[in-house]
Design a protein around this motif. Structure first.
Motif, short mmCIF file in Angstrom:
data_model
loop_
_atom_site.label_atom_id
_atom_site.label_comp_id
_atom_site.label_asym_id
_atom_site.label_seq_id
_atom_site.Cartn_x
_atom_site.Cartn_y
_atom_site.Cartn_z
N ASN A 153 0.81 -1.22 0.00
CA ASN A 153 0.00 0.00 0.00
C ASN A 153 0.84 1.27 0.00
OD1 ASN A 153 -2.46 1.67 0.48
ND2 ASN A 153 -1.53 1.95 2.50
N ALA A 154 2.07 1.21 0.48
CA ALA A 154 2.91 2.41 0.60
C ALA A 154 3.20 3.03 -0.76
CB ALA A 154 4.21 2.07 1.31
N TYR A 155 3.30 4.35 -0.77
CA TYR A 155 3.64 5.08 -1.99
C TYR A 155 4.40 6.35 -1.60
CZ TYR A 155 3.29 8.31 -5.91
OH TYR A 155 3.61 9.19 -6.91
N TYR A 156 5.37 6.71 -2.41
CA TYR A 156 6.00 8.03 -2.30
C TYR A 156 6.33 8.49 -3.71
CZ TYR A 156 10.29 5.28 -2.88
OH TYR A 156 11.25 4.41 -3.36
N GLY A 157 6.43 9.78 -3.90
CA GLY A 157 6.72 10.27 -5.24
C GLY A 157 6.88 11.77 -5.30
N ALA A 158 7.27 12.22 -6.46
CA ALA A 158 7.39 13.64 -6.74
C ALA A 158 7.18 13.82 -8.23
CB ALA A 158 8.77 14.17 -6.34
N GLY A 159 6.59 14.91 -8.60
CA GLY A 159 6.38 15.11 -10.03
C GLY A 159 5.61 16.37 -10.33
N LYS A 160 5.67 16.77 -11.58
CA LYS A 160 4.95 17.95 -12.05
C LYS A 160 4.77 17.81 -13.55
CE LYS A 160 8.22 20.47 -10.12
NZ LYS A 160 9.68 20.61 -9.93
N ASP A 161 4.40 18.86 -14.22
CA ASP A 161 4.21 18.83 -15.67
C ASP A 161 5.47 18.32 -16.38
OD1 ASP A 161 4.58 20.62 -18.38
OD2 ASP A 161 2.52 19.96 -18.07
N LEU A 162 5.27 17.59 -17.46
CA LEU A 162 6.40 16.98 -18.16
C LEU A 162 7.43 17.99 -18.66
CD1 LEU A 162 4.78 14.12 -20.29
CD2 LEU A 162 6.39 13.89 -18.40
N THR A 163 7.02 19.20 -18.90
CA THR A 163 7.98 20.21 -19.37
C THR A 163 8.87 20.73 -18.26
OG1 THR A 163 6.37 22.00 -19.04
CG2 THR A 163 6.42 20.93 -21.22
N SER A 164 8.52 20.48 -17.02
CA SER A 164 9.32 21.02 -15.91
C SER A 164 9.82 19.95 -14.94
CB SER A 164 8.49 22.05 -15.12
OG SER A 164 7.26 21.51 -14.69
N ILE A 165 9.33 18.71 -15.07
CA ILE A 165 9.78 17.65 -14.17
C ILE A 165 11.24 17.30 -14.44
CG2 ILE A 165 9.10 15.72 -15.67
CD1 ILE A 165 8.16 14.23 -13.19
N THR A 166 11.98 17.03 -13.38
CA THR A 166 13.38 16.61 -13.54
C THR A 166 13.45 15.09 -13.62
OG1 THR A 166 13.81 16.38 -11.17
CG2 THR A 166 14.08 18.59 -12.14
N ASP A 167 14.59 14.60 -14.10
CA ASP A 167 14.76 13.15 -14.16
C ASP A 167 14.68 12.52 -12.77
OD1 ASP A 167 15.04 13.30 -16.86
OD2 ASP A 167 17.21 12.92 -16.90
N ASP A 168 15.25 13.20 -11.78
CA ASP A 168 15.21 12.67 -10.42
C ASP A 168 13.78 12.59 -9.91
OD1 ASP A 168 17.92 12.33 -10.31
OD2 ASP A 168 18.32 14.21 -9.23
N GLU A 169 12.97 13.60 -10.20
CA GLU A 169 11.57 13.59 -9.77
C GLU A 169 10.79 12.49 -10.49
OE1 GLU A 169 10.81 18.29 -8.63
OE2 GLU A 169 10.74 17.64 -10.74
N TRP A 170 11.05 12.34 -11.79
CA TRP A 170 10.40 11.28 -12.54
C TRP A 170 10.74 9.92 -11.94
CZ3 TRP A 170 6.82 10.44 -16.24
CH2 TRP A 170 6.78 9.16 -16.80
N ASN A 171 12.02 9.68 -11.72
CA ASN A 171 12.46 8.39 -11.21
C ASN A 171 11.92 8.12 -9.80
OD1 ASN A 171 13.89 7.79 -13.54
ND2 ASN A 171 15.77 8.77 -12.79
N MET A 172 11.80 9.17 -8.99
CA MET A 172 11.26 8.99 -7.65
C MET A 172 9.81 8.50 -7.70
SD MET A 172 10.76 11.69 -4.50
CE MET A 172 12.51 11.90 -4.24
N GLY A 173 9.00 9.09 -8.60
CA GLY A 173 7.61 8.68 -8.72
C GLY A 173 7.46 7.24 -9.20
N ILE A 174 8.32 6.85 -10.12
CA ILE A 174 8.28 5.47 -10.62
C ILE A 174 8.76 4.51 -9.53
CG2 ILE A 174 9.24 3.86 -12.31
CD1 ILE A 174 7.17 5.82 -13.46
N ASP A 175 9.82 4.88 -8.83
CA ASP A 175 10.35 4.03 -7.78
C ASP A 175 9.38 3.90 -6.62
OD1 ASP A 175 12.81 2.55 -6.81
OD2 ASP A 175 12.48 3.93 -5.13
N GLY A 176 8.68 5.00 -6.29
CA GLY A 176 7.75 4.97 -5.15
C GLY A 176 6.48 4.22 -5.43
N SER A 177 6.24 3.87 -6.67
CA SER A 177 5.06 3.07 -7.01
C SER A 177 5.50 1.64 -7.34
CB SER A 177 4.29 3.72 -8.16
OG SER A 177 5.15 4.05 -9.25
N ILE A 178 5.88 1.40 -8.58
CA ILE A 178 6.22 0.03 -8.99
C ILE A 178 7.52 -0.46 -8.35
CG2 ILE A 178 7.31 0.88 -11.11
CD1 ILE A 178 5.52 -2.52 -10.50
#
Length: 258
Positions: A91-116
């Motif tokens: 059930n746990a989740y963590y992440g970070a993200g925003k619009d694709l034009t402003s999201i950083t690679d680290d934020e993208w990876n954090m959202g993917i890592d915090g889910s799957i």
């Protein structure tokens, strides 16, 4: 069929917004519940309440699903004390993200890592013991946004923007769930997912305009409350679901019918 007595259940994010109600349902039906999250104080508080309310054993543990070391230590502790984990609720989740034009690679990876990523790590850690016992149930918490894209107009007047990496990660959870079902079903392991719809927390619910927009999109014309998830998690954790494998149960008030 729903009796969970003698079932050892590990739930990550157990003391959070949705996790708390899931824990209540599992404890009410007799599970020995291991409540895991990064907030040990909240875990202890919930564990005490559940023991007082239902009289069964409930144990709080500190688990960081971003860390293999933390996950493996927790699983080893549970196996040492209980010799098994019958059910894992991711059930746990963590992440970070925003619009694709402003999201950083680290934020993208954090959202993917915090889910799957977190679901993968926890599942991998419990599988050897489940395979050894020839029994196990894995319940992964996905989202309606793993099935449909968000209506961005709902988010244009607030700060609750739903980033692309959230939905992508949640969709991956559903596919991963099916993979586990197909590969490990022959070993007595059932893998299923639950996809909640709009379940905003108490802070977000104070934004009446946003809540009105959510409710307008739901055929039942209301947002989900945490207790609405009790039935589905109880079903999948109990023997009532022994022939349910690879299924995604959508609990969204009808949102995804459109």
């Amino acid at each position: 069929m729903f009796n969970l007595k003698n079932k050892v259940i590990l739930i990550t994010g157990g003391s959070g917004h949705l996790g708390k109600s899931m824990c209540e349902a599992l404890a009410e039906y007799g599970a020995t519940l291991i409540i895991g999250s990064r907030d040990i104080d909240k875990n202890k508080k919930l564990s005490k309440k559940l023991t007082n309310d239902f009289g069964n054993e409930n144990y709080p543990i500190l688990i960081d699903v971003s860390s293999n070391e933390s996950i493996n230590d927790s699983v080893q502790y549970i196996n040492h004390n209980y010799a098994k984990i019958d059910v894992l609720v991711n059930n746990a989740y963590y992440g970070a993200g925003k619009d694709l034009t402003s999201i950083t690679d680290d934020e993208w990876n954090m959202g993917i890592d915090g889910s799957i990523g977190s679901v993968y790590r926890c599942t991998k850690a419990v599988l050897p013991q489940m395979l050894s016992n020839g029994y196990g149930k894995i319940i992964n918490i996905s989202s309606m946004y793993g099935l449909v894209s968000p209506d961005i107009s709902i988010y244009d007047t607030n700060d609750y923007y739903n980033p692309a990496n959230y939905g992508a990660g949640k969709a991956a959870i559903i596919q991963f769930t099916r993979y586990i079902a197909g590969v490990y079903g022959k070993h007595g392991i059932c893998s299923n997912s639950i996809s909640p719809g709009p379940f905003p927390n108490s802070i977000v619910q104070k934004d009446k305009m946003f809540i009105d927009k959510l409710e307008e999109k739901v055929p039942l014309k209301r947002i989900g409350q945490p207790d609405d998830l009790k039935g589905s998690v109880l079903l999948l954790a109990s023997d009532a679901s022994n022939y349910i494998n690879g299924t995604n149960i959508v609990v969204d008030g009808g949102w995804t019918i459109w």
